[in-house]
Write a protein that holds these residues in place. Structure first.
Motif, mmCIF file in Angstrom:
data_model
loop_
_atom_site.group_PDB
_atom_site.id
_atom_site.type_symbol
_atom_site.label_atom_id
_atom_site.label_comp_id
_atom_site.label_asym_id
_atom_site.label_seq_id
_atom_site.Cartn_x
_atom_site.Cartn_y
_atom_site.Cartn_z
ATOM 1 N N UNK A 39 0.713 -1.153 -0.064
ATOM 2 C CA UNK A 39 -0.145 -0.312 0.250
ATOM 3 C C UNK A 39 0.897 1.610 0.180
ATOM 4 N N UNK A 40 0.508 2.146 -1.377
ATOM 5 C CA UNK A 40 1.286 3.315 -0.834
ATOM 6 C C UNK A 40 0.608 4.096 -0.587
ATOM 7 N N UNK A 41 0.915 5.027 0.431
ATOM 8 C CA UNK A 41 0.665 6.102 1.538
ATOM 9 C C UNK A 41 0.678 8.017 0.568
ATOM 10 N N UNK A 42 -0.096 8.590 1.225
ATOM 11 C CA UNK A 42 0.641 10.166 1.019
ATOM 12 C C UNK A 42 1.250 10.802 2.120
ATOM 13 N N UNK B 274 4.735 8.427 -11.682
ATOM 14 C CA UNK B 274 2.816 8.383 -10.964
ATOM 15 C C UNK B 274 3.447 6.837 -11.585
ATOM 16 N N UNK B 275 3.706 5.650 -11.919
ATOM 17 C CA UNK B 275 4.185 4.572 -11.929
ATOM 18 C C UNK B 275 5.483 3.860 -12.288
ATOM 19 N N UNK B 276 5.867 2.872 -11.435
ATOM 20 C CA UNK B 276 6.932 1.590 -11.911
ATOM 21 C C UNK B 276 6.927 0.653 -12.040
ATOM 22 N N UNK B 277 7.294 -0.143 -12.301
ATOM 23 C CA UNK B 277 7.657 -1.942 -12.398
ATOM 24 C C UNK B 277 8.931 -2.271 -12.607
ATOM 25 N N UNK C 106 3.116 6.949 -4.726
ATOM 26 C CA UNK C 106 2.204 6.893 -6.322
ATOM 27 C C UNK C 106 1.878 5.326 -6.683
ATOM 28 N N UNK C 107 3.293 4.393 -6.340
ATOM 29 C CA UNK C 107 3.150 3.064 -6.968
ATOM 30 C C UNK C 107 4.577 2.408 -6.542
ATOM 31 N N UNK C 108 3.958 1.191 -6.373
ATOM 32 C CA UNK C 108 5.119 0.611 -6.074
ATOM 33 C C UNK C 108 5.340 -0.512 -7.003
ATOM 34 N N UNK C 109 5.980 -1.717 -6.620
ATOM 35 C CA UNK C 109 5.890 -3.092 -7.193
ATOM 36 C C UNK C 109 7.232 -4.023 -6.632
ATOM 37 N N UNK C 110 6.351 -5.466 -6.600
ATOM 38 C CA UNK C 110 6.757 -7.091 -5.378
ATOM 39 C C UNK C 110 8.337 -7.618 -6.887
#
Length: 317
Positions: free
Chosen positions: A42-45, A113-116, A71-75
């Motif tokens: 979970x990504x928090x403000x 905004x986004x990451x992977x 704003x975004x996360x990936x494992x």
């Protein structure tokens, strides 16, 4: 005497609320399953990233190091690393077990905004409001990206990478698919700012949501529109869409507090799932089971096709 074949059972949908997790990290900007679906990110403000168990909804680790909201996360595929991105213009690689920052990647000129990760977690890809996708070599100590894709004329809102293909969605209304092996670029024009993109599980189609309150399924090779899904509200927020784990249904967040779920082939609305009274900010479908994560305000909800039997008595967090 031959008996008729039993009718195939209709795919079940995640409509039973198993638990609600109060994340206590401000507004949850994004919620993600990890690769095997056993953990939640979970990504928090409040600048934090948190790791939770799916089975109990218990907090396992908090990752702190960003200077602004995450704003975004990936494992990674082996669950040893997490990558996250933030409004602070950085991408951070984390060691899952220790919670330590292993690398902080700088270079974007605006919020990311986004990451992977790619499938081997050797490369991290990040998309920014600055209109670029940057590819970072995780095995190198160099601070510069190994590749910058700058074809977009506006911010990158979403990206997905599968094998050698990269899919990006941009505020310029275009879905771009890069064949990184062949060095080719394919562009589909939607004519509305894109909020989210993803590949179908079979790799034959692309799904994109946009601010004209529509989700579109396109044939990957021809660009032909195979389906258009409407009824939800998406006018001013960057919200997620996805496909179910078997490509049977299309799901989308909505600003009216629901998750909309359509039959992929028929285009009919199969389920309108009430999450709450605010905007459903993010969602994530389990990679192999009929489970769904949703995020609304400061909470994450875990949904399943069946009510849970063994953990009914477990208190909500």
């Amino acid at each position: 005497m031959a008996f008729p074949e039993p009718r195939p059972q209709a795919p079940q949908l995640p409509q039973h609320l198993l638990r609600t997790i109060n994340c206590q990290q401000g507004a949850v900007r994004a919620v993600r399953f990890n690769g095997d679906g056993n953990y939640i990110l979970s990504c928090g403000s409040d600048k934090s990233l948190k790791l939770w168990s799916v089975g109990r909804g218990t907090l396992l680790k908090t990752y702190s190091g960003h200077g602004y909201e995450v704003l975004d996360a990936d494992s990674s595929f082996d669950n040893s690393q997490i990558c996250s991105c933030s409004s602070d213009k950085t991408v951070i690689l984390w060691d899952v077990a220790t919670g330590q920052v292993t690398r902080k990647l700088r270079g974007h000129a605006g919020k990311v905004n986004c990451v992977q990760f790619n499938e081997e977690a050797t490369v991290t890809l990040s998309g920014s409001i600055d209109g670029t996708v940057r590819c970072w070599d995780n095995r190198s100590r160099k601070s510069e990206p190994i590749q910058i894709l700058d074809e977009a004329r506006d911010g990158i809102s979403s990206l997905k990478v599968v094998q050698h293909e990269l899919l990006t969605g941009s505020v310029d209304g275009r879905v771009r698919r890069y064949d990184l092996r062949m060095g080719q670029l394919h562009v589909d024009f939607i004519d509305s700012p894109i909020t989210c993109v993803c590949f179908s599980q079979d790799g034959q189609c692309t799904l994109s949501s946009s601010l004209d309150s529509a989700v579109r399924l396109l044939d990957k090779s021809t660009g032909e529109m195979l389906g258009e899904y409407k009824g939800h509200k998406m006018k001013g927020y960057k919200l997620d869409c996805c496909l179910s784990n078997r490509d049977t249904h299309v799901l989308s967040c909505s600003e009216d507090g629901h998750v909309y779920c359509w039959d992929l082939v028929e285009g009919s609305l199969s389920l309108k799932l009430l999450v709450g009274t605010a905007v459903v900010q993010s969602l994530s479908f389990h990679p192999s089971e009929t489970r769904l994560l949703t995020a609304m305000e400061g909470r994450v909800q875990v949904w399943s096709a069946e009510p849970e039997e063994t953990e009914d008595e477990a208190p909500l967090l």
